[in-house]
Design a protein around this motif. Sequence first.
Motif, PDB file in Angstrom:
ATOM      1  N   ALA A 178      22.135   5.616 -33.654  1.00  0.00           N
ATOM      2  CA  ALA A 178      23.230   4.574 -33.978  1.00  0.00           C
ATOM      3  C   ALA A 178      24.676   4.510 -34.444  1.00  0.00           C
ATOM      4  N   ILE A 200      15.267   2.263 -36.942  1.00  0.00           N
ATOM      5  CA  ILE A 200      16.686   2.517 -37.296  1.00  0.00           C
ATOM      6  C   ILE A 200      16.424   0.947 -36.294  1.00  0.00           C
ATOM      7  N   SER A 241      18.485  -2.103 -33.728  1.00  0.00           N
ATOM      8  CA  SER A 241      19.956  -1.942 -32.928  1.00  0.00           C
ATOM      9  C   SER A 241      20.181  -3.482 -32.570  1.00  0.00           C
ATOM     10  N   LEU A 293      22.306  -2.320 -37.894  1.00  0.00           N
ATOM     11  CA  LEU A 293      21.579  -1.205 -37.986  1.00  0.00           C
ATOM     12  C   LEU A 293      20.937  -1.449 -39.563  1.00  0.00           C
TER      13      LEU A 293
END
Length: 260
Positions: A37, A4, A6, A15
């Motif tokens: 996140a 992921i 961010s 995201l």
Amino acid sequence: MSFIISSLDHNILTLTLNRPEKYNSFTEPMALELQEALQKAKDDAVRCVILKANGKAFCAGQDLPEVVERAKDSSYELADTVRTTYNPIIRAIRKLEKPVVCAVQGMAAGAGANIAFACDIVVAAKSTQFVQAFSKIGLIPDSGGTWFLPRLVGLARTNFMYLLDEKISADQAVNLGLIYKAVGNENLEDEINSIAQKLANMPTKGFGIYKRAMNETFSNNLDQQLELEANLQTEAGNTDDYKEGVEAFLEKRKPEYKGE
């Protein structure tokens, strides 16, 4: 490699699902990263969240090889994956008191489709196909699928999406009421960024209160919802954003909201 990615820019937290070589199918480590996140999205600096994906597909759902491997342990149940991988993501999206906008391209299958449907605003590239993909392997929709789909499109359409496992195009998804808008592939990023920027500069405290009302509306009767509206309206009326909106209206100027 991070599953992921961010990034925070101008109060917008983006995201990005980042397992493109596997069409962003979820493993447990990837799901845990997304859960973490989404928790960080509670920070006051965040006023809007974009959920998007790298590669040709938004998300192909569950990484089946991972489940097959875990099933070698006789104590493993599919409920373990649903509870630890997907349910926390859906709850985080719905309980986050910030708008979550989702950009979808390519394939959104199974849990990938239902995670998108859990978001507040969904924009898909014209090439997108949504498919439940559960029935062909003898499973039921999870990740909120049995909750969101009947509420979005009704029981009859939910039945054909699940039972017949038909692919739904982006334009069909708009017409069915599954998503907000379908745009040309080349316009997806600009469109989603424009929406997020607009939301991040609006009275975002009120958006969070609105999401609370929406989360209750299908379980409340009319009298309960009317009372909830009254109570939440009082809460909204005590925000700085409300005061700024009223003052700006009376002073005939553009409001400057701070999400407070």
